[in-house]
Design a protein around this motif. Structure first.
Motif, PDB file in Angstrom:
ATOM      1  N   VAL A 272      41.802  40.853  43.549  1.00  0.00           N
ATOM      2  CA  VAL A 272      40.414  40.745  43.970  1.00  0.00           C
ATOM      3  C   VAL A 272      39.906  39.310  44.048  1.00  0.00           C
ATOM      4  CG1 VAL A 272      38.042  41.334  43.394  1.00  0.00           C
ATOM      5  CG2 VAL A 272      39.806  43.054  43.240  1.00  0.00           C
TER       6      VAL A 272
ATOM      7  N   ASP B  49      32.633  48.898  32.893  1.00  0.00           N
ATOM      8  CA  ASP B  49      33.964  48.594  33.377  1.00  0.00           C
ATOM      9  C   ASP B  49      34.612  49.810  34.030  1.00  0.00           C
ATOM     10  OD1 ASP B  49      36.103  46.272  32.825  1.00  0.00           O
ATOM     11  OD2 ASP B  49      37.101  48.216  32.748  1.00  0.00           O
TER      12      ASP B  49
ATOM     13  N   ILE C 194      29.907  48.104  27.765  1.00  0.00           N
ATOM     14  CA  ILE C 194      30.926  47.429  28.562  1.00  0.00           C
ATOM     15  C   ILE C 194      32.009  48.405  28.999  1.00  0.00           C
ATOM     16  CG2 ILE C 194      32.783  45.713  28.471  1.00  0.00           C
ATOM     17  CD1 ILE C 194      30.944  43.944  26.843  1.00  0.00           C
TER      18      ILE C 194
ATOM     19  N   ILE D 171      32.295  32.666  43.518  1.00  0.00           N
ATOM     20  CA  ILE D 171      32.885  33.949  43.902  1.00  0.00           C
ATOM     21  C   ILE D 171      31.967  34.891  44.652  1.00  0.00           C
ATOM     22  CG2 ILE D 171      34.809  34.448  42.350  1.00  0.00           C
ATOM     23  CD1 ILE D 171      32.623  35.708  40.548  1.00  0.00           C
TER      24      ILE D 171
ATOM     25  N   SER E  13      32.364  39.392  47.132  1.00  0.00           N
ATOM     26  CA  SER E  13      33.587  39.893  46.520  1.00  0.00           C
ATOM     27  C   SER E  13      33.309  41.174  45.747  1.00  0.00           C
ATOM     28  CB  SER E  13      34.170  38.840  45.592  1.00  0.00           C
ATOM     29  OG  SER E  13      33.248  38.537  44.572  1.00  0.00           O
TER      30      SER E  13
ATOM     31  N   LEU F 132      34.701  29.950  34.038  1.00  0.00           N
ATOM     32  CA  LEU F 132      35.396  30.883  33.163  1.00  0.00           C
ATOM     33  C   LEU F 132      34.764  32.259  33.250  1.00  0.00           C
ATOM     34  CD1 LEU F 132      37.437  31.420  30.861  1.00  0.00           C
ATOM     35  CD2 LEU F 132      35.537  31.047  29.284  1.00  0.00           C
ATOM     36  N   LEU F 133      35.592  33.245  33.458  1.00  0.00           N
ATOM     37  CA  LEU F 133      35.118  34.608  33.457  1.00  0.00           C
ATOM     38  C   LEU F 133      36.023  35.397  32.517  1.00  0.00           C
ATOM     39  CD1 LEU F 133      32.723  34.548  35.109  1.00  0.00           C
ATOM     40  CD2 LEU F 133      34.091  35.087  37.102  1.00  0.00           C
ATOM     41  N   VAL F 134      35.415  36.266  31.775  1.00  0.00           N
ATOM     42  CA  VAL F 134      36.157  36.957  30.729  1.00  0.00           C
ATOM     43  C   VAL F 134      36.371  38.423  31.068  1.00  0.00           C
ATOM     44  CG1 VAL F 134      36.128  37.565  28.289  1.00  0.00           C
ATOM     45  CG2 VAL F 134      35.171  35.391  29.048  1.00  0.00           C
ATOM     46  N   ARG F 135      37.549  38.886  30.792  1.00  0.00           N
ATOM     47  CA  ARG F 135      37.843  40.309  30.960  1.00  0.00           C
ATOM     48  C   ARG F 135      37.952  40.942  29.593  1.00  0.00           C
ATOM     49  NH1 ARG F 135      38.558  43.714  34.561  1.00  0.00           N
ATOM     50  NH2 ARG F 135      39.572  45.400  33.463  1.00  0.00           N
ATOM     51  N   HIS F 136      37.118  41.936  29.355  1.00  0.00           N
ATOM     52  CA  HIS F 136      37.123  42.591  28.060  1.00  0.00           C
ATOM     53  C   HIS F 136      38.035  43.793  28.089  1.00  0.00           C
ATOM     54  CE1 HIS F 136      33.625  40.823  25.783  1.00  0.00           C
ATOM     55  NE2 HIS F 136      33.613  40.163  26.915  1.00  0.00           N
TER      56      HIS F 136
ATOM     57  N   ILE G  48      33.360  41.966  42.868  1.00  0.00           N
ATOM     58  CA  ILE G  48      33.260  41.586  41.481  1.00  0.00           C
ATOM     59  C   ILE G  48      31.828  41.786  41.035  1.00  0.00           C
ATOM     60  CG2 ILE G  48      33.322  39.642  39.908  1.00  0.00           C
ATOM     61  CD1 ILE G  48      35.876  39.402  40.766  1.00  0.00           C
TER      62      ILE G  48
ATOM     63  N   LEU H 190      34.353  31.296  48.277  1.00  0.00           N
ATOM     64  CA  LEU H 190      35.323  32.250  48.798  1.00  0.00           C
ATOM     65  C   LEU H 190      36.116  31.654  49.950  1.00  0.00           C
ATOM     66  CD1 LEU H 190      33.219  35.523  48.779  1.00  0.00           C
ATOM     67  CD2 LEU H 190      35.056  34.865  47.241  1.00  0.00           C
TER      68      LEU H 190
ATOM     69  N   ALA I 266      35.444  50.332  38.027  1.00  0.00           N
ATOM     70  CA  ALA I 266      36.840  50.525  38.425  1.00  0.00           C
ATOM     71  C   ALA I 266      36.947  51.716  39.376  1.00  0.00           C
ATOM     72  CB  ALA I 266      37.715  50.741  37.201  1.00  0.00           C
TER      73      ALA I 266
ATOM     74  N   GLN J  17      44.682  44.104  39.437  1.00  0.00           N
ATOM     75  CA  GLN J  17      43.426  44.245  40.156  1.00  0.00           C
ATOM     76  C   GLN J  17      42.666  42.921  40.206  1.00  0.00           C
ATOM     77  OE1 GLN J  17      40.665  46.992  38.473  1.00  0.00           O
ATOM     78  NE2 GLN J  17      39.871  47.642  40.447  1.00  0.00           N
TER      79      GLN J  17
ATOM     80  N   ILE K  63      38.441  29.948  39.637  1.00  0.00           N
ATOM     81  CA  ILE K  63      38.073  30.805  38.523  1.00  0.00           C
ATOM     82  C   ILE K  63      39.242  30.878  37.573  1.00  0.00           C
ATOM     83  CG2 ILE K  63      37.607  33.162  37.870  1.00  0.00           C
ATOM     84  CD1 ILE K  63      35.507  32.910  39.572  1.00  0.00           C
TER      85      ILE K  63
ATOM     86  N   ASP L  29      36.288  50.740  42.704  1.00  0.00           N
ATOM     87  CA  ASP L  29      37.116  49.679  43.236  1.00  0.00           C
ATOM     88  C   ASP L  29      36.546  48.272  43.052  1.00  0.00           C
ATOM     89  OD1 ASP L  29      39.618  50.039  44.315  1.00  0.00           O
ATOM     90  OD2 ASP L  29      38.977  49.134  46.193  1.00  0.00           O
ATOM     91  N   HIS L  30      35.774  48.133  42.008  1.00  0.00           N
ATOM     92  CA  HIS L  30      35.246  46.802  41.716  1.00  0.00           C
ATOM     93  C   HIS L  30      35.756  46.360  40.356  1.00  0.00           C
ATOM     94  CE1 HIS L  30      31.988  46.165  44.822  1.00  0.00           C
ATOM     95  NE2 HIS L  30      32.510  47.329  45.131  1.00  0.00           N
ATOM     96  N   VAL L  31      35.665  45.075  40.083  1.00  0.00           N
ATOM     97  CA  VAL L  31      36.077  44.670  38.752  1.00  0.00           C
ATOM     98  C   VAL L  31      34.967  43.942  38.017  1.00  0.00           C
ATOM     99  CG1 VAL L  31      38.093  43.822  40.064  1.00  0.00           C
ATOM    100  CG2 VAL L  31      37.329  42.576  38.060  1.00  0.00           C
ATOM    101  N   LEU L  32      34.921  44.207  36.728  1.00  0.00           N
ATOM    102  CA  LEU L  32      33.907  43.599  35.885  1.00  0.00           C
ATOM    103  C   LEU L  32      34.442  42.329  35.250  1.00  0.00           C
ATOM    104  CD1 LEU L  32      31.167  43.772  34.381  1.00  0.00           C
ATOM    105  CD2 LEU L  32      32.430  44.821  32.501  1.00  0.00           C
ATOM    106  N   LEU L  33      33.662  41.279  35.372  1.00  0.00           N
ATOM    107  CA  LEU L  33      34.014  40.037  34.713  1.00  0.00           C
ATOM    108  C   LEU L  33      32.795  39.585  33.938  1.00  0.00           C
ATOM    109  CD1 LEU L  33      36.827  39.661  35.325  1.00  0.00           C
ATOM    110  CD2 LEU L  33      36.216  38.370  37.344  1.00  0.00           C
ATOM    111  N   VAL L  34      33.043  39.064  32.776  1.00  0.00           N
ATOM    112  CA  VAL L  34      31.941  38.750  31.876  1.00  0.00           C
ATOM    113  C   VAL L  34      31.759  37.251  31.723  1.00  0.00           C
ATOM    114  CG1 VAL L  34      31.090  39.055  29.536  1.00  0.00           C
ATOM    115  CG2 VAL L  34      32.401  40.864  30.624  1.00  0.00           C
ATOM    116  N   ARG L  35      30.528  36.838  31.718  1.00  0.00           N
ATOM    117  CA  ARG L  35      30.210  35.445  31.458  1.00  0.00           C
ATOM    118  C   ARG L  35      29.586  35.334  30.094  1.00  0.00           C
ATOM    119  NH1 ARG L  35      30.585  30.930  33.606  1.00  0.00           N
ATOM    120  NH2 ARG L  35      29.152  29.697  32.380  1.00  0.00           N
ATOM    121  N   HIS L  36      30.227  34.545  29.236  1.00  0.00           N
ATOM    122  CA  HIS L  36      29.727  34.393  27.877  1.00  0.00           C
ATOM    123  C   HIS L  36      28.804  33.201  27.791  1.00  0.00           C
ATOM    124  CE1 HIS L  36      32.322  37.068  25.327  1.00  0.00           C
ATOM    125  NE2 HIS L  36      32.805  37.267  26.531  1.00  0.00           N
TER     126      HIS L  36
ATOM    127  N   VAL M 154      29.465  40.575  37.890  1.00  0.00           N
ATOM    128  CA  VAL M 154      29.447  39.690  36.743  1.00  0.00           C
ATOM    129  C   VAL M 154      28.418  40.175  35.728  1.00  0.00           C
ATOM    130  CG1 VAL M 154      28.872  37.379  35.948  1.00  0.00           C
ATOM    131  CG2 VAL M 154      30.249  37.681  38.007  1.00  0.00           C
TER     132      VAL M 154
END
Lengths: 334, 334
Positions: free
Chosen positions: B142, A114, A110, A143, A90, B124-128, A92, B81, A118, B138, B92, A121-128, A94
């Motif tokens: 995605v 990010d 970040i 994913i 994907s 869980l994935l976080v978007r900042h 994405i 996927l 963008a 987006q 997700i 054409d990708h998206v950033l997702l964060v794992r805490h 991480v």
DNA sequence: CTGAAAGCGCTTACAG
DNA sequence: CTGAAAGCGCTTACAG
């Protein structure tokens, strides 16, 4: 128990070239490649070629135009999951993050990561939270991200950003040099390094760089010591440090937290800051400005680091991205 | 330019029931449902039924056992996927988060959310960063997340968690009451509410609750005022507050940040805290303990809130999850 | 220059 | 009790 018609797939189809539904939101079926193909009178393959600007195809301008217009009119947006299944991963990325989100480094990192993602054409997702192999696996399986980045990556290990390695130009080593340089510039020769109680690999690296920098500047061997989180423990630790190393006149913090804890402890002990002991933080937080005396710190703009990380994760060329140099924010404590 | 054999799909197949490759890692093709089916001598459908415990099927214990063992032996993990494409959305849940990550609320909220989601096989994935419709779209396109949660959700609007609404039991209203209650308990009757300079909807809600609570407690109408980020501006704001409202003897912070800024400003002005003016924060951060006088604050454990949010996002029953009551951490400033 | 077909890996009615 | 088949929406060799 088994309900028919679950809501999804509500409008099972219709297909009809009419496609007048505006394609947008509504509760309608989503607009798919098929719809665009039907609307523009070509095959799905052709639509895909046009929309992805496939360099291996030569599509007539007329067709191209027709397809693009249809896609636009129908509000077509490729379905990421389908694309990902087909492409193998994907779009994405991480980012794994633990703590230490307070400083300016993480915020700017970040932001850069990010932003750059963008662009491509990708998206950033964060794992805490703490990274476990289990959690990593889960994310991968759920994913199949294009890449998984560990916060700070190369920066935190000191391996990065310039050819010689070590981050002596724009990296961790350079920032450490900035921190100690400020102290040395004020005449301090005997330094201590305030470390967090959690034993991190990063702490080791910082200690190593601190030693190297001190040697280079002709300072005495820096004294590492741990500042616990609770106020009484921190105070005891600082008292012990003072007793064991009376020559120390300045403390460099591993970060602003440790510096702030040290500052508080010194005040508890009635030690004048910066008169008797100077304190400097690292990775400027907003809180540093709120204590008395206000904390001097090193501000690090990591936006470029974030962008570089993004490019690398995507396998792109990462040259030509010059990190902003760090700088000392001089307040009152050092 | 067009390379043949890109690396993925390296081992194009082989299929053979042998499947001896151990299935694990290596650079091998991933183990798929097909492999498990082949290894256990049943169809893909059956494997799927067994592995998902499909209640509408009755599989013989023998078959079931055989399939499970094969899946285990091959180290089979469903491909998220593919499953997502088929099911309509991925497992997700995306959490949108802006700032305000410093306090205990967010940390515990995320912990609960993450934990509960994991229990139900979701991640869980976080978007900042700031939430824009564009960015939202987006993410949706995605990965088609199962749900998108906005940080704090119901809590932050005060609509939640108890039947009467308003969060008077375990929510924002209750915590506001705790904050003012502490002040009232110390004899303060004229309060000010320190607000951040960014005008957020949450600030409105806090102000409203603060007024309601004050009325209930028989206090004077609280005075809202903004504390800017920079030290001189903050000091000017506090000075103005004092001049305009000399009766005010206590300040309640919108959060620990605003409280800390107020505290610093008061000290700049030579006002004794808590002697002349008391200050209490909200959503305890670590920094509160580091200033002098140390900041009294309200500590909020939002783990249950996070778990509830998770269940709701998944469309599950969310009853029986009792939030831990908030509590006042009494330090020196109030 | 364009289309028909295969296939990514899964789930789920539908037949037996 | 189990299997063959369709299909989620896309991309990409492969033929024309």
């Amino acid at each position: 128990m088994l309900e028919l018609g679950t809501g999804r797939r509500a409008t099972v189809n219709g297909d009809g070239g009419g496609g007048a539904t505006d394609g947008r939101k509504g509760t309608r079926r989503r607009t798919t490649l098929n719809d665009v193909a039907a609307a523009s009178g070509v095959s799905r393959a052709t639509v895909s070629f046009v929309l992805n600007d496939d360099p291996n195809q030569t599509i007539s301008p007329a067709t191209r135009e027709r397809v693009q217009r249809a896609a636009r009119d129908l509000g077509y947006v490729p379905h990421g999951l389908a694309r990902a299944l087909r492409e193998g991963s994907s779009r994405i990325v991480v980012l794994n993050i633990g703590h230490g989100l307070e400083g300016n480094y993480s915020r700017s990192y970040i932001r850069g990561l990010d932003g750059e993602l963008a662009v491509h054409d990708h998206v950033l997702l964060v794992r805490h939270g703490h990274r476990t192999p289990q959690a990593d696996g889960q994310v991968r399986d759920v994913i199949t991200p294009r890449a998984v980045i560990t916060f700070g990556g190369a920066y935190l290990t000191g391996r990065e950003l310039d050819d010689q390695g070590g981050g002596w130009k724009d990296g961790l080593a350079a920032h450490t040099a900035l921190q100690l340089g400020h102290l040395a510039g004020r005449g301090h020769t005997h330094l201590a390094l305030a470390l967090p109680d959690a034993h991190t690999p990063l702490a080791e690296v910082r200690l190593r760089f601190t030693r190297e920098v001190a040697a280079t500047l002709g300072l005495a061997e820096p004294v590492p010591f741990v500042v616990p989180r609770t106020r009484p423990d921190a105070t005891a630790a600082v008292r012990a440090l003072r007793a064991a190393h009376p020559a120390v006149t300045a403390v460099a913090g591993y970060d602003d937290d440790t510096a702030l804890r040290t500052l508080t402890a010194l005040r508890n002990l009635g030690v004048d800051v910066p008169g008797e002991v100077a304190v400097i933080g690292f990775d400027d937080t907003e809180y540093g400005a709120l204590v008395t005396p206000a904390l001097t710190s090193v501000r690090i703009d990591a936006e470029a680091h974030g962008r570089i990380a993004a490019r690398r994760a995507l396998g792109l060329d990462d040259t030509g991205l010059a990190p902003t140099p760090g700088r000392v924010i001089v307040r009152a404590s050092a």
